[in-house]
Motif scaffolding. Structure first.
Motif, mmCIF file in Angstrom:
data_model
loop_
_atom_site.group_PDB
_atom_site.id
_atom_site.type_symbol
_atom_site.label_atom_id
_atom_site.label_comp_id
_atom_site.label_asym_id
_atom_site.label_seq_id
_atom_site.Cartn_x
_atom_site.Cartn_y
_atom_site.Cartn_z
ATOM 1 N N PHE A 194 -17.118 -2.317 7.337
ATOM 2 C CA PHE A 194 -17.066 -2.546 8.799
ATOM 3 C C PHE A 194 -18.390 -1.517 9.137
ATOM 4 N N ASN A 195 -18.768 -1.469 10.258
ATOM 5 C CA ASN A 195 -19.635 -0.515 10.814
ATOM 6 C C ASN A 195 -18.756 0.708 11.443
ATOM 7 N N GLU A 196 -19.546 1.622 11.718
ATOM 8 C CA GLU A 196 -18.987 2.910 12.125
ATOM 9 C C GLU A 196 -18.131 2.579 13.320
ATOM 10 N N ALA A 197 -18.605 1.766 14.448
ATOM 11 C CA ALA A 197 -17.739 1.401 15.700
ATOM 12 C C ALA A 197 -16.514 0.588 15.318
ATOM 13 N N GLU A 198 -16.600 -0.457 14.080
ATOM 14 C CA GLU A 198 -15.493 -1.090 13.930
ATOM 15 C C GLU A 198 -14.381 -0.586 13.119
ATOM 16 N N ALA A 199 -14.855 0.402 12.202
ATOM 17 C CA ALA A 199 -14.072 0.983 11.030
ATOM 18 C C ALA A 199 -12.736 1.768 11.460
ATOM 19 N N GLY A 200 -11.893 1.623 11.092
ATOM 20 C CA GLY A 200 -10.547 2.543 11.331
ATOM 21 C C GLY A 200 -10.638 3.981 10.690
ATOM 22 N N SER A 201 -10.103 4.615 11.302
ATOM 23 C CA SER A 201 -10.317 6.288 10.743
ATOM 24 C C SER A 201 -9.243 6.264 9.776
ATOM 25 N N GLU A 202 -9.258 7.558 9.049
ATOM 26 C CA GLU A 202 -8.351 8.066 7.868
ATOM 27 C C GLU A 202 -6.983 8.162 8.525
ATOM 28 N N ALA B 190 0.842 -1.133 -0.135
ATOM 29 C CA ALA B 190 0.025 0.033 -0.017
ATOM 30 C C ALA B 190 0.616 1.255 0.164
ATOM 31 N N THR B 191 0.457 2.063 -0.512
ATOM 32 C CA THR B 191 1.123 3.462 -0.491
ATOM 33 C C THR B 191 -0.137 4.634 -0.340
ATOM 34 N N ILE B 192 0.423 5.969 0.061
ATOM 35 C CA ILE B 192 -0.499 6.925 0.597
ATOM 36 C C ILE B 192 -1.577 7.096 -0.616
ATOM 37 N N ASP B 193 -1.052 7.028 -1.797
ATOM 38 C CA ASP B 193 -2.137 7.446 -2.877
ATOM 39 C C ASP B 193 -3.264 6.337 -2.986
ATOM 40 N N ASP B 194 -3.104 5.346 -2.200
ATOM 41 C CA ASP B 194 -3.973 4.261 -2.109
ATOM 42 C C ASP B 194 -5.039 4.467 -1.014
ATOM 43 N N LEU B 195 -4.752 5.548 -0.229
ATOM 44 C CA LEU B 195 -5.705 5.843 0.995
ATOM 45 C C LEU B 195 -7.164 5.962 0.581
ATOM 46 N N PRO B 196 -7.632 6.880 -0.423
ATOM 47 C CA PRO B 196 -8.883 6.838 -0.682
ATOM 48 C C PRO B 196 -9.777 5.686 -0.783
ATOM 49 N N GLU B 197 -9.190 4.804 -1.895
ATOM 50 C CA GLU B 197 -9.801 3.515 -2.084
ATOM 51 C C GLU B 197 -9.874 2.541 -0.921
ATOM 52 N N ILE B 198 -8.718 2.726 -0.076
ATOM 53 C CA ILE B 198 -8.822 1.886 1.294
ATOM 54 C C ILE B 198 -9.885 2.139 2.017
ATOM 55 N N MET B 199 -9.962 3.555 1.952
ATOM 56 C CA MET B 199 -10.998 3.992 3.101
ATOM 57 C C MET B 199 -12.459 3.598 2.486
ATOM 58 N N LYS B 200 -12.564 3.674 1.352
ATOM 59 C CA LYS B 200 -13.747 3.169 0.719
ATOM 60 C C LYS B 200 -14.226 1.873 0.920
ATOM 61 N N LEU B 201 -13.134 0.899 1.137
ATOM 62 C CA LEU B 201 -13.478 -0.572 1.350
ATOM 63 C C LEU B 201 -13.564 -0.695 2.756
ATOM 64 N N GLU B 202 -13.079 0.040 3.584
ATOM 65 C CA GLU B 202 -12.918 -0.213 5.037
ATOM 66 C C GLU B 202 -14.353 -0.021 5.269
ATOM 67 N N HIS B 203 -14.972 1.204 4.847
ATOM 68 C CA HIS B 203 -16.497 1.615 5.160
ATOM 69 C C HIS B 203 -17.413 0.860 4.606
ATOM 70 N N LEU B 204 -17.041 0.265 3.627
ATOM 71 C CA LEU B 204 -17.956 -0.841 2.883
ATOM 72 C C LEU B 204 -18.097 -2.362 3.866
#
Length: 161
Positions: free
Chosen positions: A22-30, A6-20
């Protein structure tokens, strides 16, 4: 499909997958994922299709055998060699699920862990996900001490060296 660190350029796509996945309590923050990309670069693996991140797996290589909740608050530094490989998160784009991509990602992650002489790979999961990990060679070690996301988590472990 291509596997890549992973690179920092992947962060937006990683965050999208994280929120798809995991629920709000489980998901990691940006902020947490930015820290993970920086600190866990060697153990943050993505799988891509035509340059798009469709899945990822990340976790630290540490002395502890199982995940401790504090690790979600402060990302541990990776051991250079040895120790135990933990998995904080594995996520696959819902459009790509059911194609064996999660298993392939775990296999590649395990290969990297073997090369770094890790003793085991461990993660925590919800009860409904236990069969997937058992299919991939992990053994249910019982209920974890984790209170992350106010869920009941199970320790899954695979001895690799």
């Amino acid at each position: 499909m291509k596997f890549a660190l992973a690179t920092i350029d992947d962060l937006p796509e990683i965050m999208k997958l994280e929120h798809l996945g995991f629920n709000e309590a489980e998901a990691g923050s940006e902020e947490a994922y930015r820290d993970r990309i920086n600190k866990l670069h060697e153990t943050f693996l993505t799988v891509q299709d035509d340059g798009k991140v469709i899945g990822f797996v990340v976790g630290p290589a540490v002395k502890q055998r199982f995940i401790e909740d504090e690790m979600f608050d402060v990302t541990p530094d990776n051991l250079f060699d040895g120790g135990h490989q933990l998995i904080f998160t594995i996520a696959i784009d819902p459009d790509y699920r059911g194609q064996g991509i999660g298993s392939k990602l775990l296999t590649k992650f395990e290969s990297n862990a073997r090369k770094a002489h890790r003793t085991s790979i461990a993660l925590t999961c919800l009860k409904d996900r236990i069969p997937f990990y058992e299919k991939n060679g992990y053994i249910n070690q019982g209920i974890a001490g984790s209170e992350h996301g106010n869920e009941v988590w199970y320790n899954m472990e695979k001895i690799i060296n």
